[in-house]
Design an enzyme around this catalytic site. Sequence first.
Site, mmCIF file in Angstrom:
data_model
loop_
_atom_site.group_PDB
_atom_site.id
_atom_site.type_symbol
_atom_site.label_atom_id
_atom_site.label_comp_id
_atom_site.label_asym_id
_atom_site.label_seq_id
_atom_site.Cartn_x
_atom_site.Cartn_y
_atom_site.Cartn_z
ATOM 1 N N ARG A 52 1.301 10.458 1.169
ATOM 2 C CA ARG A 52 1.600 11.163 2.177
ATOM 3 C C ARG A 52 2.866 12.179 1.856
ATOM 4 O O ARG A 52 3.426 12.754 2.799
ATOM 5 C CB ARG A 52 1.805 10.461 3.524
ATOM 6 C CG ARG A 52 0.538 9.796 3.921
ATOM 7 C CD ARG A 52 0.522 9.237 5.451
ATOM 8 N NE ARG A 52 -0.392 8.264 5.547
ATOM 9 C CZ ARG A 52 -0.407 7.391 6.538
ATOM 10 N NH1 ARG A 52 0.599 7.184 7.368
ATOM 11 N NH2 ARG A 52 -1.437 6.392 6.489
ATOM 12 N N LYS A 58 -11.469 -1.343 5.832
ATOM 13 C CA LYS A 58 -10.378 -1.310 6.728
ATOM 14 C C LYS A 58 -10.952 -0.826 8.197
ATOM 15 O O LYS A 58 -11.929 0.122 8.154
ATOM 16 C CB LYS A 58 -9.361 -0.111 6.144
ATOM 17 C CG LYS A 58 -8.423 0.543 7.253
ATOM 18 C CD LYS A 58 -7.647 1.490 6.355
ATOM 19 C CE LYS A 58 -6.975 2.286 7.227
ATOM 20 N NZ LYS A 58 -5.793 2.864 6.558
ATOM 21 N N GLU A 117 0.746 -1.160 -0.174
ATOM 22 C CA GLU A 117 -0.073 0.009 -0.025
ATOM 23 C C GLU A 117 0.694 1.338 -0.107
ATOM 24 O O GLU A 117 1.495 1.617 1.060
ATOM 25 C CB GLU A 117 -0.964 -0.120 1.203
ATOM 26 C CG GLU A 117 -1.900 1.178 1.469
ATOM 27 C CD GLU A 117 -2.694 1.211 2.503
ATOM 28 O OE1 GLU A 117 -2.788 0.201 3.049
ATOM 29 O OE2 GLU A 117 -2.808 2.332 3.210
HETATM 30 C C1 3PG Z 1 -2.552 3.760 8.053
HETATM 31 O O1 3PG Z 1 -2.453 4.877 7.094
HETATM 32 O O2 3PG Z 1 -3.344 2.678 8.017
HETATM 33 C C2 3PG Z 1 -2.048 4.056 9.351
HETATM 34 O O3 3PG Z 1 -1.511 5.292 9.706
HETATM 35 C C3 3PG Z 1 -0.949 3.119 9.700
HETATM 36 O O4 3PG Z 1 -0.908 2.880 11.043
HETATM 37 P P1 3PG Z 1 0.420 2.534 11.811
HETATM 38 O O5 3PG Z 1 1.342 3.477 11.364
HETATM 39 O O6 3PG Z 1 0.278 2.498 13.363
HETATM 40 O O7 3PG Z 1 0.794 0.939 11.162
#
Ligand code: 3PG
Length: 210
Positions: free
Chosen positions: A46, A130, A42
């Site tokens: 960002r 999700k 994925e």
């Molecule tokens: C996402 O976008 O799914 C989350 O920011 C991931 O969260 P994590 O950094 O706690 O794995």
Amino acid sequence: MSDKLIKSLENKRVVPLVQSDDPKTALKISEALLEGGLDVLEVVLRTDAALDCLEAIAKEFPNAHVGAGTVLSADQSQEVIRRGASFIVSPGLDAASVKVAKDANIPILPGIATATELQQAWNMGLRTVKLFPASLVGGPKILKALSSVFRDVRFMPTGGVNPANLNEYLNVPAVLACGGSWLTPKDSIESGDFGAITQLAKDAIVIAQS
Ligand code: 3PG
């Protein structure tokens, strides 16, 4: 959702997040993850270069499932599809983005955090979502509660998942796979230690299969 993607998710049960501001680095991260055995990636929107990273990875690794994450709008959904995303993940539920994905026949996993959001997603015809941010909205407990009501929904919890709690999430029958950034630590990327990322991917697969 495409059968091939579902199969890969069922098989590996872990979806690493790829975040980089440079396509060359993004390719190295992806290569390390693939070498570790993970084939569903994925790429999160960002950074300013995220779309270029997505496009580069999708082109370089056509046999992997390269999706786009942190997709916030219909416009972004259209753009990531144009850049080669084979699935879309978003932090929340946005009807316009779901429509774009459905029209293009691209799987979309919108984030839900409540029964109401899940019911809305269900009524849009979605059966895979999700859970975000998973650890803050109830972790495995909320997954058990939601799946007892929405019996045909499968979940990808993300947000606060790590090697210590991965099994607890994966042991919930309705959990298809877990997503997370723990597989691609910033310090390993900055120091060019891509071997560490491969090792984290391998470790995650061992945990997921245990
Ligand atoms: C996402 O976008 O799914 C989350 O920011 C991931 O969260 P994590 O950094 O706690 O794995």
